[in-house]
Design an enzyme around this catalytic site. Structure first.
Site, short mmCIF file in Angstrom:
data_model
loop_
_atom_site.label_atom_id
_atom_site.label_comp_id
_atom_site.label_asym_id
_atom_site.label_seq_id
_atom_site.Cartn_x
_atom_site.Cartn_y
_atom_site.Cartn_z
N ARG A 149 0.81 -1.21 0.00
CA ARG A 149 0.00 0.00 0.00
C ARG A 149 0.85 1.27 0.00
O ARG A 149 0.59 2.21 -0.74
CB ARG A 149 -0.96 -0.04 1.20
CG ARG A 149 -1.87 1.14 1.43
CD ARG A 149 -2.68 1.65 0.24
NE ARG A 149 -3.21 0.65 -0.62
CZ ARG A 149 -3.25 0.77 -1.96
NH1 ARG A 149 -2.84 1.87 -2.56
NH2 ARG A 149 -3.74 -0.20 -2.71
N LYS A 161 3.33 24.96 -4.40
CA LYS A 161 2.04 24.40 -3.97
C LYS A 161 2.11 22.87 -3.98
O LYS A 161 1.32 22.19 -4.63
CB LYS A 161 0.92 24.92 -4.88
CG LYS A 161 0.74 26.44 -4.76
CD LYS A 161 -0.44 26.95 -5.56
CE LYS A 161 -0.60 28.47 -5.34
NZ LYS A 161 -1.71 29.04 -6.14
N LYS A 211 6.39 39.21 -3.84
CA LYS A 211 4.99 39.17 -4.25
C LYS A 211 4.25 40.42 -3.80
O LYS A 211 4.79 41.25 -3.07
CB LYS A 211 4.34 37.92 -3.65
CG LYS A 211 4.97 36.62 -4.16
CD LYS A 211 3.98 35.48 -3.99
CE LYS A 211 4.32 34.34 -4.93
NZ LYS A 211 3.27 33.33 -4.94
N ASP A 252 1.26 38.15 -13.22
CA ASP A 252 0.24 37.43 -12.48
C ASP A 252 -1.15 37.64 -13.08
O ASP A 252 -1.62 38.79 -13.19
CB ASP A 252 0.25 37.89 -11.02
CG ASP A 252 -0.70 37.08 -10.18
OD1 ASP A 252 -0.74 35.85 -10.37
OD2 ASP A 252 -1.42 37.67 -9.36
#
Lengths: 290, 290, 290, 290, 290, 290
Positions: free
Chosen positions: F105, F140, F172, F223
């Site tokens: 798994r 992200k 930013k 942006d």
């Protein structure tokens, strides 16, 4: 960067360094000093220096006091960046004597080394005063203490070069050999590295300088050149790339390099050969708590 | 102690020091050096020194090679304890170039410092040659490197004092203040400390020396005394306690202290002010593996 | 040593022990007990004992309460060293029920074992009352609990032998075989070990005792001898070395050994066979917080 | 579970336990035993026991040999589960003497405790031979050694109850108080817990037993009942729930409980009061390697 | 389980995730944002979602503020479980700007994923509203985030299946192959596993279902069956075992499965394919602290 | 970066992820699967994908096999970067069945996510084929998996943006607010940041673009602009700064942005919304080892 005594990295390092000295416990203090003994001490410089690392020293005492379930007060008298003479008091400590005695050596070991880095850096910075040149450090730091030493460099007025192999590209002679020449190396760097990093190349002579400039690099490390050759390099560069000088520069010669107009002079000795400043902890008095 | 490159403590420290420099990866080498580039390098001394730390340097290269899923060969040419001149080769390294370049700075940072400790120690040891005095280190070590520095002291011919606060009792002036005097301090030490530890007391003058001898201590640290006073202390002691001298002793004065017949001279400078030896890694050639 | 619940070593150990029991969470308590249930419990002894480890027990509850973002009050009723009868209350705990239930088993597992060590130690100490002999522990401790068990020994009135292989020299029969005899072993110990450690040698008969005394050792471990032989050893020693007796001594025979005048009797059973004291946590009442 | 000496959990625990004893190094062995001394030893039982933990003992020696850059051979003579008499050899060890001496105490401390658990378990299992009842352990384990102790229980023929608070639901009296009764507690458990876990409830009398059976629980812990009451409980249960008995059962009474036909008898003493088996390491000979 | 921001597990994970992003420090914020800049920000949803993970998001900001020796206030506006529309404010943050900027990305990365899990879970739960069927998760979680994702499942109204391989028995087809058939597998499970765990078996058709029921299993996983076959399985089961359905079920088909009366429907997509919710941090204003 | 299965970072992460699933042990496999069962399995894709992460998947199986003291063979059939169809075999695994079942798994959870990142990246890269534009990732990423996800981006043909806050400067909008405008922010960045990092600024419109160009920035993030505005930005830039586009770009629109001639298009969805690829492990046969 500033040293934050609550940063997990700094706390973990200081805790590990305390553990290295304390081991299973301070047998002398634990057997000789009554748990209820209380007193005051002062932390002094025994030679002139630029102070750096007071938050880390305080943390040594505070973390040790926690081991004893006690609390002490570390009162900073001179902050990082302060310039002191021999005999000046840097801090006063008040509280139970046991943790003060147990933490003393680790605190002094750290502070003496960080003050040493700040002090030698300030000498280089003073030596180039009035020029546009910045004094920068290198990666020739003491293993385990890089971030703290680089912080001490800034306290002494210097600037920081790369913090590690991952936050800057510096193509050295060995890389050029491995890559098969400047052109190939620059092409590979430009296509393979994250775009946020500038590309700096080390050159050994003016021919290589021109080749690097033709390749469009953003910074050039002039390795082991005389001040005259550096001056010629500055002329050739015409302001295109950032110019850094390195190699065999000392307090006697640093100003002659700075006068050429280079942007940066990197000095390994700031961190690999900084003197350890002579500091001492003086106990003023002692009394049993009632 | 010998440095065992497979000891978990040493491996963990070296891995942490490599991580400090490598961070998320060596962006220069990863982008500039072809993965299949293969070559040879030699590790050289650029100034005379006593070699110490070769196993740790080898470990830097080997652990880094593991990161690249590669293997390199680190052939030691001079072992720990060897005395070399400028230009002598300490080791030859052969293998993929990438890990050699990535590990280089950390390996040299460590080796340069350990060779420095062994070298300065050997000078003190040489200076007292022919006397019965041992040169010993102190706890004024670089945080994080105590065990390795103390190992380098033995490589240079010195002996080790306490490794930490838990494996020896040394009652200093501040402890005496805190305990309320020599008699009380010694009584507390004798009843409170494990019976496997000797009790050593620091004394500042001959009166305190006599008081300590009367108290039956097993070792006495003579702090900051002239050679003449030390000689007098040796006479008073009559071989009862182990005598250690400390404080302000340098290469010029160390022999005059040793001539008094003391057992030990401890020198903080062995570890807090050892020079960083100038070492270099030279790449000999490079070729792409086929 | 005292147990400091804020010492990083103790906190880390207790946190690891809690994690061993709690794993991903207490599914019974989390599903059955309402988060807002609040109540009181008392921690009781179900058999007579000497109490040791209350700070560690408190830490179990407090660290668990943090996991539930809650706070509880652990009020110690009997401190370490207290002697209690069956049915006596050691502490009262008040707060949210969930963390009390989750921490209960780990807290009792620890406290039951530490009280056990203190209790058995106190029996040996009582048995030699009025003699000059100290009862000391050995390194036959439960892995992971050495420091806490040795602390419990002191709570019970005993003293501590070495804490590990690094803070004392004890040359045993196997070391003598490996070194090639007593003379060689002592010579090697004297030159190779840090000067702050006493040298203790184990001897199996009076011949070896004399040999060790001739070699100037500072402590001698008399292994597996009868009280009569030990008495003879005390006479031979004439107060020169510290004398320790060990091997097959129990509560019935310990006093006869102490009467010989030896300094120390070390008893492995203090830590390898201490009984686990029967303790219980009783819930008094429960109510939902409003 | 079987003990895998390469499982990261087991290796990390053993490494930590070795570090607890070795600290900064074995000063006795390092100074007294020549590095090149080589020899053989045998690990013996000094009292009858069921053997458990041989892989962990081997790991102690092997990890320590790595510290010395050496290799030794640990030849298991009796495997886990073997029943031996006093004087029987469990293993032979051959190699450099230093790591054998350094690892000895930790290896014996572990093995003695695990053999103790297996031995006492086997006595309970033997006592119920021929019945359908299984002997199971509890969570009253030594902090840090739960998995190893539970493994030793299986070696002795017992079965394991919950490994922690997260892999089984056991609603005890205190949970019932906190939840406000059996009905409420069971309803909460059924809706709140993962569906892969059975629900077991502790009952103190036959009334509660019936209530629990009505609530559809899958297992019931009969706490502190006489064999007669347990027999009645078995009749009432009619095979619906798994029945476990616990509380004050010893080797004298365990068979009378098993004869009632209960499924499980859980015995805290398997892990909280197992005897430490007397083991010894005998050195056979020693020689210097050429 | 609830997320406790003071649980050591959660704190350690969040600290590691912050370290992954911050590395040696936020060079942009450290160089561009004045240390004394102070302001307010709001955390907003840019799409409808069920909120989950607010305590973890708060912890990101709080731990980062500690690095800067500062304190900020994280005011939760919507708690876990709240359903919000695009544009709604989840929290307001007030304090020094530097740590808010440094923590932003890690906080949003976490919160966006946890809200995603809660949101998709709520859709499945809504789809089976009015039936007795529970929506449960699987072990198809994102490595490192299992506990947090499973918490988010419960926030969305779902239930948790096993948390790991150690707290539940689920015998899958591959286990049956390895064990040599259902009978053998069940016999082995019954004798070898702790009695606190239910035994669940995966079956691929109705023949296997009957075989499992005959074997007395407590839960059955119906793998990849049509709703019609599942309905038939429910009839055959007659309430004996817990029935779980899994395999290829989506939002369109889930209700038809729930209508058959099965107890559980497990959906891997809750954690392996949950959408990342679009969130943003808006700075409202900024001012320098005086 | 390439994934090195012997890098300490990767090994530690994989070990932690395995521990998250395995906990105290795989109770199903341990009880149901005979230890000597041996067999073969194949790892298959059930949908088309670009393969990434095979070394990590192999490591899952190998580290788990170590727990069982066994060895298995993981034979890679398709390497990282390979494009496969549904039903293709990625690897064959041969060895003891227990570790294969226990690791399954975690291995699939990891591989499914990394293949997902490589697959979605390759779609974006294909969409801009023939243009000069590079597809780059963002920060992200899934907490804990950044390096592996960024590696998978390169496998899919994309390039990497910053790895963290410490290896690139990206000013930013919120930084501009905090700094008090573009001019001030750029001045601060230039003087405060290491000289090896380029300075990138986010702009929201063409006015800000011009201001940034006047400030001499080396990279500009456009942006949330339309392709038309981006085209105009390219014209204004005249090749001075590196141009990056970000914000709301999907597979339908990405080519129209690339046609404008921008250097980089960064896509958060590569890592925050990559699909989990459907993979399966099929057991072929099983036999008991003799």
């Amino acid at each position: 960067m500033t040293i934050s005594s609550t940063s997990p990295d700094v706390r973990n390092l200081v805790a590990a360094w305390l553990a290295e000295d304390i081991g299973r416990g301070d047998v002398t203090t634990n057997s000789v000093v009554p748990g209820e003994a209380f007193g005051r001490a002062r932390l002094e410089a025994r030679e002139p220096c630029v102070v750096a690392g007071m938050a880390v020293a305080a943390l040594c005492f505070e973390l040790t006091a926690e081991r004893f379930d006690g609390m002490l007060e570390f009162k900073e008298v001179v902050g990082d960046g302060g310039r002191v003479e021999a005999g000046e008091v840097l801090a006063r400590i008040e509280g139970p004597l046991a943790p003060i005695l147990t933490a003393e050596r680790t605190a002094l070991n750290l502070l003496a080394r960080l003050c040493g880095v700040a002090t030698i850096t300030s000498r280089y910075v003073d030596a180039v005063a009035g020029t546009k040149t910045q004094i920068v450090d290198t990666r020739k730091t003491t293993p385990g203490m890089r971030n703290l030493q680089k912080y001490a460099v800034t306290v002494g007025g210097g600037s920081n070069h790369r913090f590690g192999l991952d936050d800057g590209i510096l193509v050295k002679d060995n890389h050029l050999i491995a890559a098969g020449g400047v052109t190939e190396a620059l092409a590979r760097a430009r296509s393979g590295a994250p775009h946020g990093l500038r590309i700096e190349v080390e050159v050994a002579n003016l021919e290589e300088l021109k080749e690097a400039l033709d390749g469009g690099v953003e910074a050039i490390l002039l390795d082991n050149m005389s001040p005259e050759t550096v001056a010629e390099a500055v002329r050739i560069n015409e302001g295109r790339a950032l110019l850094e000088v390195s190699g065999g520069i000392n307090l006697d010669t640093v100003r002659s390099y700075a006068m050429t107009g280079v942007d940066l002079i990197s000095v390994g000795a700031l961190t690999h050969s900084a003197p350890s400043i002579d500091l001492a902890l003086e106990f003023l008095e002692s009394e049993l708590e009632e």
